[in-house]
Design an enzyme around this catalytic site. Structure first.
Site, mmCIF file in Angstrom:
data_model
loop_
_atom_site.group_PDB
_atom_site.id
_atom_site.type_symbol
_atom_site.label_atom_id
_atom_site.label_comp_id
_atom_site.label_asym_id
_atom_site.label_seq_id
_atom_site.Cartn_x
_atom_site.Cartn_y
_atom_site.Cartn_z
ATOM 1 N N HIS A 108 -5.945 10.702 7.211
ATOM 2 C CA HIS A 108 -6.466 9.314 8.425
ATOM 3 C C HIS A 108 -7.510 9.749 9.300
ATOM 4 O O HIS A 108 -7.890 11.009 9.036
ATOM 5 C CB HIS A 108 -4.997 8.754 8.786
ATOM 6 C CG HIS A 108 -4.336 7.931 8.109
ATOM 7 N ND1 HIS A 108 -4.910 7.746 5.979
ATOM 8 C CD2 HIS A 108 -2.630 7.595 7.645
ATOM 9 C CE1 HIS A 108 -4.069 7.030 6.034
ATOM 10 N NE2 HIS A 108 -2.844 7.241 6.980
ATOM 11 N N LYS A 143 1.078 -1.161 -0.377
ATOM 12 C CA LYS A 143 -0.261 0.307 -0.171
ATOM 13 C C LYS A 143 1.216 1.546 0.383
ATOM 14 O O LYS A 143 1.565 0.976 1.587
ATOM 15 C CB LYS A 143 -0.492 -0.010 1.182
ATOM 16 C CG LYS A 143 -1.729 1.047 1.741
ATOM 17 C CD LYS A 143 -2.980 1.502 0.376
ATOM 18 C CE LYS A 143 -3.167 2.464 1.049
ATOM 19 N NZ LYS A 143 -4.695 2.150 2.629
#
Length: 283
Positions: free
Chosen positions: A155, A57
């Site tokens: 995030h 990722k």
């Protein structure tokens, strides 16, 4: 598919542990076993540049440097709407007041950084003074404590920055969506081009679908890697970042990636990427 185990690296963030729980725990029939390394996005970007893992990722912004060795998988990543990075400070400021200031960012090879640079080119004519790279979890404390003047956060920080007494100066996602109408490309899943890419994409998609079909199955795994977050923040994080684009990029997802890289290349922020470099076998 080969039975050899593959090295896989992703973040300990709830969206990644939720998405890949089933694959990491051998719950996807026919998928290869994976040995998982947890790492911050700046670390996985560097791993990809060094060829240090089989599946990773990474930030979409890092793609131009790794596409010779790695292919973009059409599933498992993070795109969306209303989920962009935020610019935070201790007090409300007009964007131009950031001219000459110190701004912390999670990575210079991050989508967040590219979106910030594209935004700043319009809103901060004088340019910021210094860009300081920090792990994303260290940015809000640094802004709060006056170590830096502002911070670019990603995030779950969009849910918790008020806890640090900070204010949002701008939402990079809102600016991107208003300008392009496209979703925000954040995190990409890439795999070595020498591997069975369709099979890996199928495994990633199946892992997403497993997570949605049985959310309780991954709960302990998610929480064990996000102990600093409350369960409610973990759930909001997953709901925001694991969506239809995680299952498949689709036309809008690919357009968003192409649009980001083309705009960034036009500003000299990344190397140009040929259209075929993003193509996936069979699509």
């Amino acid at each position: 598919m080969t039975s050899a185990r593959l090295a896989m690296a992703y973040s300990p963030c709830p969206n990644d542990t939720f998405t890949f729980h089933a694959w990491a725990h051998g719950l996807i029939p026919g998928a290869p076993g994976v040995d998982v390394t947890f790492a911050d996005i700046d670390v996985t970007n560097g791993l990809a540049e060094r060829g240090g893992s089989d599946i990773l990722k990474i930030s979409y912004a890092a793609l131009p440097w790794v596409l010779d060795a790695y292919a973009l998988l059409p599933c498992g990543g993070a795109l969306g709407r209303g989920c962009g990075p935020l610019v935070l400070a201790r007090e409300a400021l007009a964007p131009e007041k950031l001219a000459g200031r110190v701004v912390a960012v999670p990575s210079e090879r991050s989508t967040a950084y590219l979106l910030f640079r594209l935004w700043a080119a319009r809103e901060i004519p004088g340019g910021v003074g210094e860009i300081r790279v920090m792990p994303f979890h260290a940015i809000m404390p640094a802004v709060r404590d006056g170590v830096v003047d502002a911070g670019l956060v990603i995030h779950e920080a969009r849910f918790t920055y008020q806890d640090y007494g900070l204010v949002s100066l701008a939402d990079m996602g809102e600016a991107w969506e208003a300008d392009t109408g496209l979703p925000i490309p954040l995190g990409a899943i890439v795999a070595r081009r020498t591997l069975d890419l369709p099979a890996l994409a199928a495994a990633a998609r199946a892992s997403v679908e497993y997570a949605w079909s049985d959310p309780e199955a991954s709960r302990a795994y998610v929480r064990s890697h996000a102990q600093e977050m409350s369960p409610s923040v973990q759930e909001r994080h997953i709901a925001l970042y694991v969506n239809a684009f995680t299952r498949d990029l689709g036309a809008d997802g690919y357009a968003a990636v192409r649009g980001l890289l083309d705009r960034a290349a036009a500003h000299g922020l990344v190397p140009e990427v040929a259209p075929e470099a993003l193509a996936f076998p069979g699509r």
